[in-house]
Design a protein around this motif. Structure first.
Motif, mmCIF file in Angstrom:
data_model
loop_
_atom_site.group_PDB
_atom_site.id
_atom_site.type_symbol
_atom_site.label_atom_id
_atom_site.label_comp_id
_atom_site.label_asym_id
_atom_site.label_seq_id
_atom_site.Cartn_x
_atom_site.Cartn_y
_atom_site.Cartn_z
ATOM 1 N N ARG A 81 69.120 41.756 27.425
ATOM 2 C CA ARG A 81 69.244 42.469 26.145
ATOM 3 C C ARG A 81 68.771 43.910 26.274
ATOM 4 N NH1 ARG A 81 66.646 37.728 23.682
ATOM 5 N NH2 ARG A 81 64.840 39.081 23.487
ATOM 6 N N ASP A 84 71.522 45.883 27.905
ATOM 7 C CA ASP A 84 72.578 46.171 26.935
ATOM 8 C C ASP A 84 72.153 47.291 25.989
ATOM 9 O OD1 ASP A 84 74.106 44.176 28.039
ATOM 10 O OD2 ASP A 84 73.607 42.672 26.489
ATOM 11 N N LYS A 88 73.907 50.963 25.486
ATOM 12 C CA LYS A 88 74.326 51.466 24.177
ATOM 13 C C LYS A 88 73.670 52.793 23.845
ATOM 14 C CE LYS A 88 75.316 46.947 22.151
ATOM 15 N NZ LYS A 88 74.914 45.955 21.133
#
Length: 119
Positions: A81, A84, A88
């Motif tokens: 996570r 990710d 982003k």
């Protein structure tokens, strides 16, 4: 000159010396002799208590191993996570740079249009 020591030991001498040593080291009928010659003589109740303790400790170890495996899985998920989120945020940063440069160009274009209309 004759040899000082006898070179060949008879089997009788070997067996008798073994019995003599045993008699000298241990008293006849002692528990130690039974332990060393026949192995430990444990009562079944003591074995069950030890097995119960071992089973209990093994259960605790298995429980700790399960908790640690869950923790490792959670850490790996968290790492994914975070990766990710980092991707982003990099995309957002690059888009923000593009937006800033385009908005600056638009601002300048509009300023020049405004100047031409006034004069």
């Amino acid at each position: 000159m004759p040899p000082k020591f006898k070179r060949h030991v008879d089997s009788y001498d070997y067996v008798s010396s073994k019995d003599t040593e045993r008699a000298n080291l241990l008293e006849d009928g002692s528990d130690e002799e039974d332990f060393f010659l026949k192995g430990p003589n444990a009562k079944p109740s003591k074995l069950n208590v030890r097995n119960n303790k071992i089973d209990r400790v093994q259960g605790q170890v298995n429980e700790v191993v399960g908790v640690m495996q869950n923790n490792i899985d959670k850490v790996l998920d968290r790492g994914e996570r975070l990766e990710d989120l980092q991707d982003k945020s990099e995309d957002l940063s690059s888009n923000a740079d593009i937006f800033r440069s385009r908005s600056k160009g638009l601002k300048n274009t509009m300023w020049w249009k405004n100047c031409r209309v006034r004069y």
